[in-house]
Design an enzyme around this catalytic site. Structure first.
Site, PDB file in Angstrom:
ATOM      1  N   HIS A 121       0.728  -1.247  -0.127  1.00 10.63           N
ATOM      2  CA  HIS A 121      -0.241  -0.036  -0.047  1.00 10.63           C
ATOM      3  C   HIS A 121       0.925   1.364   0.014  1.00 10.63           C
ATOM      4  O   HIS A 121       0.311   2.371  -0.169  1.00 10.63           O
ATOM      5  CB  HIS A 121      -0.903   0.000   1.161  1.00 10.63           C
ATOM      6  CG  HIS A 121      -2.287  -0.178   0.903  1.00 10.63           C
ATOM      7  ND1 HIS A 121      -3.094   0.291  -0.058  1.00 10.63           N
ATOM      8  CD2 HIS A 121      -3.285  -1.258   1.291  1.00 10.63           C
ATOM      9  CE1 HIS A 121      -4.263  -0.113  -0.379  1.00 10.63           C
ATOM     10  NE2 HIS A 121      -4.368  -0.830   0.495  1.00 10.63           N
TER      11      HIS A 121
ATOM     12  N   ASP B  66      -9.822  -5.571 -19.746  1.00 11.01           N
ATOM     13  CA  ASP B  66      -9.914  -6.782 -20.906  1.00 11.01           C
ATOM     14  C   ASP B  66      -8.494  -6.981 -21.281  1.00 11.01           C
ATOM     15  O   ASP B  66      -7.836  -6.132 -22.031  1.00 11.01           O
ATOM     16  CB  ASP B  66     -10.781  -6.405 -21.926  1.00 11.01           C
ATOM     17  CG  ASP B  66     -10.786  -7.614 -23.054  1.00 11.01           C
ATOM     18  OD1 ASP B  66      -9.889  -8.373 -22.965  1.00 11.01           O
ATOM     19  OD2 ASP B  66     -11.725  -7.645 -23.984  1.00 11.01           O
TER      20      ASP B  66
END
Length: 327
Positions: free
Chosen positions: A29, A247
């Protein structure tokens, strides 16, 4: 530990016999937050589909969130309170008697919960009302001491809260914690509006000054860990909806989000709100939750009570989906 031996990110691809695959990503993070990760995955998707560069260029500029000089804490940051631990930290035994379920909340379930909202809180968001509902039902299920202070900690994307806002393309960690507190007695005995008002107030507390105060707090206190004692942590990743459009050449994902509830060394106290399409094709939110088996039974019963209050057959039918929904 030095930066040289910290794993910044890791990706694993698992191919399935059906021809599909699972892409698992783990990242530190300090490098990015969920919004930054989505930005990276969208960029990867665009390049995989022939783009010469990402539509949103990455912005570093970490200095925008540096502490002030001199640092000064001007806001209350209850998420870092040093809480007396008289219940082994979480009220949840860290043993094998744990149950993990994922609950689906579509328009029918959200409408059923909204029936309990008082008039002056009707403008609350779906995140706020669902968070309040889960916090209340979870507390009832755990059966803590009535005088125990129970906490709900939300992660807030502060990009738009800052003045000026962070530039488009900033992918660093711009999330902050904000916490609401109530006694178990009040959470369980008062109407849902009590919990909802506390959640809404905690979220509204996150301002530019709050963010500056957090940065200063980290410098002064030496980056303390947030408290997990009697705490339930929720993160809304439905707004990281760009993941559902990624995608890489094989089509869009069937599911895009955390694999289960919990994070790191606090596996049982955190839940994620994830965008999900049910087997009926209904768009909604799925929430994974860990609880001890006995508490999980009570949790489901409490949730049933809210969803089926009007004995509506449609609600009952939809609830069966909710109760069985497991990832």
């Amino acid at each position: 530990m030095t930066i040289s031996n910290i794993q910044i990110a890791r990706q694993i691809v698992t191919r399935l016999l059906c021809g599909g695959f699972i892409l698992t990503v783990r990242f530190n993070h300090t490098m990015c937050d969920a919004a930054g990760f989505v930005q990276f995955m969208i960029a990867l998707s665009e390049i995989a589909n022939g783009a010469s560069e990402p539509s949103t260029l990455p912005v570093w500029q970490r200095e925008l969130l540096c502490a002030r000089d001199p640092p000064r804490v001007t806001c209350a940051h209850h998420e870092y309170d040093e809480v007396d631990d008289n219940t082994n930290g979480t009220i949840i035994p860290l043993d094998d008697d744990m149950e993990h379920r994922s609950f689906f909340f579509g328009p029918t379930q959200i409408s059923a919960i909204r029936r309990f909202i008082p008039t002056h809180l009707q403008k609350c968001s779906t995140f706020e009302v669902l968070t309040a509902c889960l916090w209340r039902c979870r507390t009832m299920a755990l059966e803590p001491n009535p005088e125990d202070e129970m906490r709900i900690t939300c992660l807030v994307n502060a990009r738009s809260k800052l003045n000026p806002p962070l530039p488009v393309g900033y992918y660093g960690n711009a999330m902050c914690f904000t916490t609401a507190i109530s006694t178990a007695r009040d959470l369980c005995s008062k109407p849902l509006g009590h919990a909802l008002e506390l959640v809404m107030k905690a979220k509204s507390d996150v301002t530019d000054e709050y963010m500056r105060s957090v940065a200063d707090f980290m410098v002064i206190k030496g980056r303390p860990h947030f408290t997990t004692t009697r705490t339930y942590i929720v993160t809304d990743v439905t707004r990281a909806g760009g993941l559902t459009e990624v995608d890489l050449g094989w089509g869009k994902p069937v599911y895009a989000g955390p694999s289960k509830a919990g994070v790191g060394n606090i596996p049982y106290v955190a839940s994620f709100f994830v965008r999900f399409i049910s087997h009926k094709g209904e768009s909604g939110i799925v929430v994974p939750i860990w609880l001890p088996s006995a508490a999980m039974k009570r949790f489901v019963k409490k949730l049933n009570t809210m969803l089926l209050q009007d004995n509506n057959d449609q609600n009952l039918q939809e609830h069966k989906l909710l109760d069985r929904s497991k990832l």
